[in-house]
Design a protein around this motif. Structure first.
Motif, PDB file in Angstrom:
ATOM      1  N   ASP A   1      28.090  41.059  44.504  1.00 55.49           N
ATOM      2  CA  ASP A   1      26.946  41.713  44.190  1.00 55.49           C
ATOM      3  C   ASP A   1      25.794  41.865  45.001  1.00 55.49           C
ATOM      4  OD1 ASP A   1      25.526  39.305  44.227  1.00 55.49           O
ATOM      5  OD2 ASP A   1      25.749  38.768  41.967  1.00 55.49           O
ATOM      6  N   ALA A   2      24.653  42.295  44.942  1.00 51.10           N
ATOM      7  CA  ALA A   2      23.723  42.443  45.924  1.00 51.10           C
ATOM      8  C   ALA A   2      23.110  41.389  46.720  1.00 51.10           C
ATOM      9  CB  ALA A   2      22.460  43.421  45.412  1.00 51.10           C
ATOM     10  N   ALA A   3      23.289  40.256  45.863  1.00 49.06           N
ATOM     11  CA  ALA A   3      22.790  38.991  46.510  1.00 49.06           C
ATOM     12  C   ALA A   3      24.190  38.158  47.065  1.00 49.06           C
ATOM     13  CB  ALA A   3      22.350  38.102  45.178  1.00 49.06           C
ATOM     14  N   GLY A   4      25.323  38.855  47.276  1.00 49.30           N
ATOM     15  CA  GLY A   4      26.362  38.246  48.110  1.00 49.30           C
ATOM     16  C   GLY A   4      27.129  37.276  46.982  1.00 49.30           C
ATOM     17  N   ASN A   5      26.797  37.251  45.682  1.00 50.40           N
ATOM     18  CA  ASN A   5      27.682  36.403  44.746  1.00 50.40           C
ATOM     19  C   ASN A   5      29.025  37.165  44.489  1.00 50.40           C
ATOM     20  OD1 ASN A   5      25.645  34.446  44.875  1.00 50.40           O
ATOM     21  ND2 ASN A   5      24.582  35.634  43.348  1.00 50.40           N
ATOM     22  N   PRO A   6      29.899  36.109  44.230  1.00 47.00           N
ATOM     23  CA  PRO A   6      31.149  37.058  43.548  1.00 47.00           C
ATOM     24  C   PRO A   6      30.957  37.737  42.278  1.00 47.00           C
ATOM     25  CG  PRO A   6      31.594  34.958  44.343  1.00 47.00           C
ATOM     26  CD  PRO A   6      30.187  35.102  44.334  1.00 47.00           C
ATOM     27  N   VAL A   7      31.514  38.931  41.982  1.00 47.14           N
ATOM     28  CA  VAL A   7      31.480  39.573  40.932  1.00 47.14           C
ATOM     29  C   VAL A   7      32.636  38.994  40.105  1.00 47.14           C
ATOM     30  CG1 VAL A   7      31.595  41.820  39.483  1.00 47.14           C
ATOM     31  CG2 VAL A   7      30.222  41.672  41.688  1.00 47.14           C
ATOM     32  N   THR A   8      32.438  38.869  38.771  1.00 43.98           N
ATOM     33  CA  THR A   8      33.556  38.210  37.861  1.00 43.98           C
ATOM     34  C   THR A   8      34.028  38.994  36.975  1.00 43.98           C
ATOM     35  OG1 THR A   8      32.057  37.140  36.529  1.00 43.98           O
ATOM     36  CG2 THR A   8      32.731  35.823  38.418  1.00 43.98           C
ATOM     37  N   ASP A   9      35.201  38.968  36.343  1.00 42.22           N
ATOM     38  CA  ASP A   9      35.544  39.741  35.281  1.00 42.22           C
ATOM     39  C   ASP A   9      35.432  39.110  33.782  1.00 42.22           C
ATOM     40  OD1 ASP A   9      37.273  37.664  34.663  1.00 42.22           O
ATOM     41  OD2 ASP A   9      39.154  38.262  35.868  1.00 42.22           O
ATOM     42  N   SER A  10      35.854  39.648  32.892  1.00 41.75           N
ATOM     43  CA  SER A  10      35.407  39.246  31.634  1.00 41.75           C
ATOM     44  C   SER A  10      35.847  37.963  31.396  1.00 41.75           C
ATOM     45  CB  SER A  10      36.154  40.145  30.521  1.00 41.75           C
ATOM     46  OG  SER A  10      37.383  40.114  30.676  1.00 41.75           O
ATOM     47  N   SER A  11      36.605  37.323  31.938  1.00 42.89           N
ATOM     48  CA  SER A  11      37.149  35.855  31.696  1.00 42.89           C
ATOM     49  C   SER A  11      36.198  34.755  32.857  1.00 42.89           C
ATOM     50  CB  SER A  11      38.612  35.736  32.174  1.00 42.89           C
ATOM     51  OG  SER A  11      39.407  36.110  31.139  1.00 42.89           O
ATOM     52  N   GLY A  12      35.406  35.511  33.708  1.00 43.23           N
ATOM     53  CA  GLY A  12      34.624  34.793  34.475  1.00 43.23           C
ATOM     54  C   GLY A  12      35.169  34.506  36.031  1.00 43.23           C
ATOM     55  N   ASN A  13      36.678  35.110  35.983  1.00 40.49           N
ATOM     56  CA  ASN A  13      37.191  34.963  37.472  1.00 40.49           C
ATOM     57  C   ASN A  13      36.712  35.930  38.289  1.00 40.49           C
ATOM     58  OD1 ASN A  13      39.013  32.947  36.441  1.00 40.49           O
ATOM     59  ND2 ASN A  13      40.058  34.522  35.662  1.00 40.49           N
ATOM     60  N   PRO A  14      36.694  35.305  39.647  1.00 42.37           N
ATOM     61  CA  PRO A  14      36.274  36.416  40.739  1.00 42.37           C
ATOM     62  C   PRO A  14      37.014  37.588  40.773  1.00 42.37           C
ATOM     63  CG  PRO A  14      35.936  33.921  41.347  1.00 42.37           C
ATOM     64  CD  PRO A  14      36.609  33.949  40.170  1.00 42.37           C
ATOM     65  N   ILE A  15      36.541  38.715  41.037  1.00 41.74           N
ATOM     66  CA  ILE A  15      37.588  39.936  41.023  1.00 41.74           C
ATOM     67  C   ILE A  15      37.894  40.088  42.726  1.00 41.74           C
ATOM     68  CG2 ILE A  15      37.603  42.397  41.060  1.00 41.74           C
ATOM     69  CD1 ILE A  15      35.161  42.331  39.012  1.00 41.74           C
ATOM     70  N   THR A  16      39.276  39.950  42.624  1.00 36.56           N
ATOM     71  CA  THR A  16      39.801  40.170  43.981  1.00 36.56           C
ATOM     72  C   THR A  16      41.312  40.573  43.702  1.00 36.56           C
ATOM     73  OG1 THR A  16      41.038  37.879  43.755  1.00 36.56           O
ATOM     74  CG2 THR A  16      38.895  37.745  44.751  1.00 36.56           C
ATOM     75  N   GLY A  17      41.927  41.058  44.971  1.00 37.77           N
ATOM     76  CA  GLY A  17      43.168  41.663  45.094  1.00 37.77           C
ATOM     77  C   GLY A  17      43.696  42.213  46.157  1.00 37.77           C
ATOM     78  N   THR A  18      44.599  43.002  46.326  1.00 36.38           N
ATOM     79  CA  THR A  18      45.231  43.305  47.620  1.00 36.38           C
ATOM     80  C   THR A  18      45.431  45.028  47.160  1.00 36.38           C
ATOM     81  OG1 THR A  18      46.554  41.417  47.766  1.00 36.38           O
ATOM     82  CG2 THR A  18      47.280  43.368  49.226  1.00 36.38           C
ATOM     83  N   TYR A  19      44.817  45.645  48.270  1.00 39.85           N
ATOM     84  CA  TYR A  19      44.877  47.058  48.100  1.00 39.85           C
ATOM     85  C   TYR A  19      46.087  47.611  48.866  1.00 39.85           C
ATOM     86  CZ  TYR A  19      44.132  51.787  50.096  1.00 39.85           C
ATOM     87  OH  TYR A  19      43.946  53.030  50.261  1.00 39.85           O
ATOM     88  N   THR A  20      46.774  48.738  48.071  1.00 39.76           N
ATOM     89  CA  THR A  20      47.864  49.235  48.919  1.00 39.76           C
ATOM     90  C   THR A  20      47.630  50.693  49.421  1.00 39.76           C
ATOM     91  OG1 THR A  20      49.756  47.805  47.736  1.00 39.76           O
ATOM     92  CG2 THR A  20      50.416  49.727  48.679  1.00 39.76           C
ATOM     93  N   ALA A  21      47.822  51.017  50.613  1.00 39.98           N
ATOM     94  CA  ALA A  21      47.219  52.303  51.086  1.00 39.98           C
ATOM     95  C   ALA A  21      47.583  53.408  49.932  1.00 39.98           C
ATOM     96  CB  ALA A  21      47.921  52.709  52.385  1.00 39.98           C
TER      97      ALA A  21
END
Length: 406
Positions: A237-257
């Protein structure tokens, strides 16, 4: 007998005079005393007819003004379509800097033409898109920077076309051209200006309204997607804190072109390959994320003239084309609204035309004399008066002495 004969002749003379007046004026009622009830009806009908005439004049004026606006909006729509085509054509890696400069020149001409359209006036010289400040030139362009400012207001002018019925006879340029939502109208997704990879942000939208509303319930979004090596990413977010999903887990992943990234009810279509450290920013504050159509054209012109190439140019043009879509949508919705108002005016004018005939017929029936009957009555009344006068002439010379003498 003498007084009775005199009264009879006076009454006949009065009736004859009234009939003569009816024949000469064509009116059955010349003074209220002729027919008090009818006189009141005439006053009421004349008031209604005068009111209908005023409304009809207002309708004619509004119809002319709105027809001019409709024609102008059609021209603006065609112009924006041409701008859109040029913007799409500029996203071509095979184009040279000279080609891009030529496109920028065309866009400059379109921008200047758009300013002219936005300052269109009606037949009386009043601005169509200045709100209620119709005597003001609403859009003023700085010849050096190309920046356009709005000098009108955000109010809408109305005209009365019936009892308690008004119709807008113009539109504010602030809502039509200026205060347009940026991005897709809900949020703005933009590639970082310092990106070094070939990542391009394409179409984006809200795909899960409930999830999006939940994410923005506590305030507008100002999130950043940051890419690591091999397409990995995380969201903060704007403060640099991880954005979490509905379960409270940080939103991460791997992007494919060529794939997309989705979270919080949003979906972002991406292409190209991001370098480590490249970012995509997402903002949902629509109150501050507004962009007028003139700024959109200026941004496109500046990007084409500023030497941008590759992913940087494509990202800029994609974002401006998205903003241009909002302007095209605004013009389209206003065109529909103007068409609806013109239909209302046409229906109301037709109604007044029919009512005018009805009221005029009623007025004629009450006010106008039947000329044939009046002339016939005039002849009969004249003959009767002459007979009365002849009888009176004989009767007034008769006396009891003359009778006894005879």
């Amino acid at each position: 007998m003498y007084q009775q004969q005199v009264n009879t002749m006076l009454s006949q003379q009065d009736a004859l005079s009234q009939t003569e007046n009816e024949v000469s004026t064509g009116n059955a009622i010349n003074v209220p005393s002729d027919n008090p009830i009818g006189a009141a009806q005439i006053v009421g009908l004349n008031h209604i007819l005068a009111e209908n005439t005023e409304y009809t004049n207002n309708i004619t004026s509004a119809n002319t003004r709105l027809s001019t606006e409709s024609s102008t909006l059609s021209s603006v729509s065609n112009l924006l379509n041409s701008v859109n085509d040029l913007g799409l054509s500029s996203i071509n890696g095979a184009l040279s800097s000279s080609d891009l400069s030529n496109i920028a020149t065309e866009l400059t001409q379109y921008r200047n033409q758009l300013v002219q359209y936005s300052n269109t006036t009606d037949a009386n010289g009043n601005a169509l898109f200045a709100g209620t400040s119709t005597t003001t030139t609403p859009f003023v362009m700085n010849s050096s920077t190309g920046q356009v400012t709005y000098a009108g207001n955000n109010q809408q002018s109305f005209v009365s076309i019936g009892q308690g019925l008004q119709v807008a006879n113009g539109d504010s340029g602030s809502s039509l051209f200026m205060n347009l939502p940026a991005g897709n109208g809900t949020f703005v997704a933009s590639a970082g200006t310092s990106n070094t990879g070939t990542l391009v942000v394409g179409a984006n939208s809200v795909t899960d309204t409930a999830a999006y509303q939940a994410a923005t319930a506590s305030g507008p979004l100002n999130d950043t997607i940051t890419f690591g090596t091999n397409g990995t990413y995380s969201v903060t977010d704007a403060a640099g804190n991880p954005v979490t999903d509905s379960s409270g887990n940080p939103i991460t992943g791997t992007y494919t072109a060529g794939g997309s990234i989705s979270f919080d009810g949003m979906s972002l279509a991406l292409s190209g390959t991001p370098a480590a450290g490249d970012t995509v920013n997402i903002q949902s504050d629509t109150s501050s994320n507004t962009q007028d159509v003139f700024t959109t054209l200026n941004n496109m012109i500046n990007a084409l003239q500023g030497g941008q190439t590759g992913a940087a140019l494509t990202n800029t043009m994609n974002q401006q084309l998205e903003a241009l879509g909002q302007a095209m949508s605004s013009v389209s919705s206003t065109t529909v609204a103007v068409g609806s108002r013109l239909d209302t005016l046409q229906q109301q004018q037709s109604s007044y035309s029919d009512l005018g005939v009805t009221y005029q017929t009623a007025l004629t029936d009450v006010q106008n004399v039947d000329i044939t009957t009046a002339i016939s009555n005039l002849s009969l009344q004249s003959t009767a008066l002459q007979a009365s006068q002849q009888v009176f002439a004989k009767v007034q010379g008769t006396s009891l002495f003359n009778y006894l003498q005879g």
